[in-house]
Design an enzyme around this catalytic site. Structure first.
Site, PDB file in Angstrom:
ATOM      1  N   ALA A  18       0.811  -1.222   0.000  1.00  0.00           N
ATOM      2  CA  ALA A  18       0.000   0.000   0.000  1.00  0.00           C
ATOM      3  C   ALA A  18       0.843   1.271   0.000  1.00  0.00           C
ATOM      4  CB  ALA A  18      -0.963  -0.020   1.190  1.00  0.00           C
ATOM      5  N   SER A  21       4.886   3.708   3.864  1.00  0.00           N
ATOM      6  CA  SER A  21       6.037   4.174   4.654  1.00  0.00           C
ATOM      7  C   SER A  21       6.912   5.149   3.880  1.00  0.00           C
ATOM      8  CB  SER A  21       6.880   2.971   5.102  1.00  0.00           C
ATOM      9  OG  SER A  21       6.302   2.334   6.196  1.00  0.00           O
ATOM     10  N   LEU A  22       6.695   6.433   4.113  1.00  0.00           N
ATOM     11  CA  LEU A  22       7.539   7.465   3.493  1.00  0.00           C
ATOM     12  C   LEU A  22       8.981   7.273   3.967  1.00  0.00           C
ATOM     13  CD1 LEU A  22       7.812  10.187   1.935  1.00  0.00           C
ATOM     14  CD2 LEU A  22       7.411  11.324   4.137  1.00  0.00           C
ATOM     15  N   GLY A  23       9.915   7.292   3.031  1.00  0.00           N
ATOM     16  CA  GLY A  23      11.325   7.111   3.392  1.00  0.00           C
ATOM     17  C   GLY A  23      11.790   5.675   3.242  1.00  0.00           C
ATOM     18  N   LEU A  25      12.099   3.207   0.545  1.00  0.00           N
ATOM     19  CA  LEU A  25      12.036   3.325  -0.921  1.00  0.00           C
ATOM     20  C   LEU A  25      11.403   2.116  -1.586  1.00  0.00           C
ATOM     21  CD1 LEU A  25      15.524   4.987  -1.591  1.00  0.00           C
ATOM     22  CD2 LEU A  25      13.343   6.071  -1.004  1.00  0.00           C
ATOM     23  N   GLU A 161      11.309   2.548  17.520  1.00  0.00           N
ATOM     24  CA  GLU A 161      11.109   1.497  16.513  1.00  0.00           C
ATOM     25  C   GLU A 161      11.765   0.184  16.917  1.00  0.00           C
ATOM     26  OE1 GLU A 161       9.777   2.207  12.957  1.00  0.00           O
ATOM     27  OE2 GLU A 161       8.887   3.986  13.842  1.00  0.00           O
ATOM     28  N   HIS A 229      15.748   2.621   8.983  1.00  0.00           N
ATOM     29  CA  HIS A 229      16.171   2.034  10.257  1.00  0.00           C
ATOM     30  C   HIS A 229      17.673   1.765  10.157  1.00  0.00           C
ATOM     31  CE1 HIS A 229      11.855   0.283  10.732  1.00  0.00           C
ATOM     32  NE2 HIS A 229      11.996   1.295  11.559  1.00  0.00           N
ATOM     33  N   ASP A 231      19.173  -0.877  10.895  1.00  0.00           N
ATOM     34  CA  ASP A 231      19.494  -2.233  10.428  1.00  0.00           C
ATOM     35  C   ASP A 231      19.488  -2.353   8.900  1.00  0.00           C
ATOM     36  OD1 ASP A 231      16.776  -2.396   9.807  1.00  0.00           O
ATOM     37  OD2 ASP A 231      16.329  -3.999  11.245  1.00  0.00           O
ATOM     38  N   CYS A 346      14.882  -7.701   9.251  1.00  0.00           N
ATOM     39  CA  CYS A 346      13.623  -7.061   9.690  1.00  0.00           C
ATOM     40  C   CYS A 346      12.640  -8.103  10.194  1.00  0.00           C
ATOM     41  CB  CYS A 346      12.938  -6.341   8.534  1.00  0.00           C
ATOM     42  SG  CYS A 346      13.893  -5.043   7.786  1.00  0.00           S
TER      43      CYS A 346
HETATM   44  O1  SUG Z   1       8.174   0.021   8.726  1.00  0.00           O
HETATM   45  N1  SUG Z   1       7.338  -1.523   5.700  1.00  0.00           N
HETATM   46  C1  SUG Z   1       8.058  -1.576   6.967  1.00  0.00           C
HETATM   47  C2  SUG Z   1       9.368  -2.290   6.809  1.00  0.00           C
HETATM   48  C3  SUG Z   1      10.037  -2.514   8.143  1.00  0.00           C
HETATM   49  C4  SUG Z   1      11.410  -3.040   8.013  1.00  0.00           C
HETATM   50  N2  SUG Z   1      11.965  -3.264   9.273  1.00  0.00           N
HETATM   51  C5  SUG Z   1      13.262  -3.073   9.603  1.00  0.00           C
HETATM   52  N3  SUG Z   1      14.079  -2.371   8.867  1.00  0.00           N
HETATM   53  N4  SUG Z   1      13.675  -3.574  10.712  1.00  0.00           N
HETATM   54  C6  SUG Z   1       8.266  -0.168   7.512  1.00  0.00           C
HETATM   55  O2  SUG Z   1       8.549   0.739   6.725  1.00  0.00           O
HETATM   56  C7  SUG Z   1       5.411  -1.081   4.285  1.00  0.00           C
HETATM   57  C8  SUG Z   1       3.931  -1.391   4.284  1.00  0.00           C
HETATM   58  C9  SUG Z   1       3.217  -0.920   3.056  1.00  0.00           C
HETATM   59  O3  SUG Z   1       3.614   0.094   2.483  1.00  0.00           O
HETATM   60  O4  SUG Z   1       2.226  -1.568   2.643  1.00  0.00           O
HETATM   61  C10 SUG Z   1       6.061  -1.165   5.648  1.00  0.00           C
HETATM   62  O5  SUG Z   1       5.402  -0.911   6.642  1.00  0.00           O
END
Ligand code: SUG
Length: 415
Positions: A18, A21-23, A25, A161, A229, A231, A346
């Site tokens: 969907a 999450s801005l940022g 990519l 986070e 993040h 990680d 993740c």
């Molecule tokens: O928070 N993506 C997650 C990915 C999290 C990755 N976690 C770590 N790096 N530990 C986020 O951005 C996308 C959902 C969407 O766009 O449908 C999302 O939430």
């Protein structure tokens, strides 16, 4: 015996793209794509099996109940269809359990218990609604209060986070470690999701020795390049830190602090001249699981995207051929999660604990992996297109699939 247990999030039946999450990519790029929840969840189980077969301790967390009706109700959006709010309520984002909590294992804490603080995830609306159900689950999995203390979130003014921005180093998992907290500063191109004060509060409530904590800023250029993040640009295991040259705002100060507290620390820094920040982020080289195998060598479990990226592959080949502390590279296919910006690291939360003290319903072995696969193969939707998000019949199917999974693992009440 204390061991590192990796708790992977099972990819929920509502998995979709969907662009929330801005940022992030990858998530933004895949907004509106058709998702394949069944394939996604089976990829996740295959990764867990892969790690189990390496001799690692493996646990899992259940997907959260979705769609989140309470959220739509609270937003007075349960009567009419609001596409943005509906997408938030449907997100399967709890699969990325590195964001479930920050974990300080027993050897690091004043009371000798393993402390967990559930992450408030306030920066992204679809993630800010995870913590109450995550907390409920953590309180079941780690109910043994002689060994665990499970805390609620830090106040929402301070974005947190969880373990995605937390690293722990030490001579071995079972010995007292150095806990490293990486935060971002606001004001850049993309949101800085982890606030310094949230981590300082967590270090205090976990009863950590201030002399064994390090707080360091993530490089603003890394966040601007898509490392939402830490990680995404760094990973640590025992006495090894594997990171990109541009991961931290002041790397010299951070490396010096680590070496002062852990003189045996080995820092494997990947120079930008070998792998650019852009390649590191698109390939998710650092969103790897750095693990100690039973034969006492360290292995890096990378996504296939990293293996397939030419400069990254060249670096990895040279690293393994050299005499460094990371001796093996093992690729895993988690493409469905990767397209939402979630790599192997993740998808897991590391908890150092005695597996015998964890509720056994959250631990994985081959037989339980078979069980999970069976439920997923039977009940997970094969595909979800963006036009189907909000469809009532599909919502029923998702709830039903979740119910079957909870029942199969003996957690019927977690519905
Ligand atoms: O928070 N993506 C997650 C990915 C999290 C990755 N976690 C770590 N790096 N530990 C986020 O951005 C996308 C959902 C969407 O766009 O449908 C999302 O939430």
């Amino acid at each position: 015996m204390l061991r590192e247990i990796n708790f992977d999030g099972i990819v929920g039946p509502s998995h979709n793209y969907a662009g929330l999450s801005l940022g992030n990519l990858a998530a933004t790029r895949h907004a509106g794509d058709t998702a394949f929840p069944r394939e996604a969840a089976l990829q996740g189980i295959a990764k867990m099996r892969h790690n189990l077969r390496l001799g690692l301790a493996q646990g899992f967390f259940l997907p959260l109940p979705r769609p989140n009706r309470a959220f739509l109700h609270d937003m007075c959006a349960d009567g009419e269809f609001d596409p943005a709010l509906t997408a938030m309520a449907w997100s399967a984002s709890s699969m990325w359990t590195a964001n479930a909590a920050t974990v300080s294992p027993a050897p690091d804490t004043a009371d000798g218990r393993c402390h967990l603080t559930v992450a408030n995830l306030v920066t992204m609306p679809h993630r800010s609604i995870e913590w109450p159900d995550t907390l409920r689950q953590l309180r079941i999995a780690f109910a043994d209060q002689t060994h665990f203390a499970v805390h609620g979130p830090v106040p929402p003014t301070f974005g947190d986070e969880g373990a995605a921005n937390h690293m722990r180093m030490g001579a071995s998992h079972a010995e007292a470690g150095v806990e490293i907290f990486i935060y971002g500063r606001p004001g850049g191109k993309f949101p800085a999701r982890q606030h310094e004060q949230a981590f300082r509060a967590i270090a205090r409530r976990h009863g950590l020795n201030p002399g064994r904590c390090i707080f360091a800023e993530q490089a603003p250029e890394a966040i601007a390049a898509g490392a939402f993040h830490n990680d995404v640009v760094a990973v640590a295991n025992e006495d090894v830190l594997f990171c990109h040259e541009q991961a931290f705002a002041d790397k010299d100060a951070l490396y010096a602090a680590i070496r002062e507290k852990l003189p045996t620390a080995k820092i494997v820094e990947v120079p930008a001249s070998a792998v650019s920040l852009a390649d590191a982020i698109s390939s998710y080289l650092f969103n790897a699981q750095l693990v100690t195998l039973p034969e006492e060598v360290q292995a890096l479990i990378v996504p296939t995207e990293a293996w397939d990226n030419a400069p990254v592959r060249a670096f990895l080949d040279a690293m393994v051929a050299g005499n460094g502390p990371i001796r093996k590279v093992l690729p895993v296919d988690v493409r469905q999660s990767m397209a939402n910006g979630g790599g192997p690291a993740c998808l897991r939360l590391r908890v150092v604990a005695d597996p015998a003290t964890v509720d056994p319903r959250f631990m994985l072995d081959e037989a339980r992996a078979d069980l999970l696969e069976g439920v997923i193969a039977r009940h997970w939707p094969e595909r979800i297109s963006s036009a189907e998000i909000g469809n009532e019949a599909l919502a029923d199917r998702i709830r039903n699939a979740h119910g079957h999974l909870c029942e199969a693992v003996g957690l019927k009440d977690y519905g």
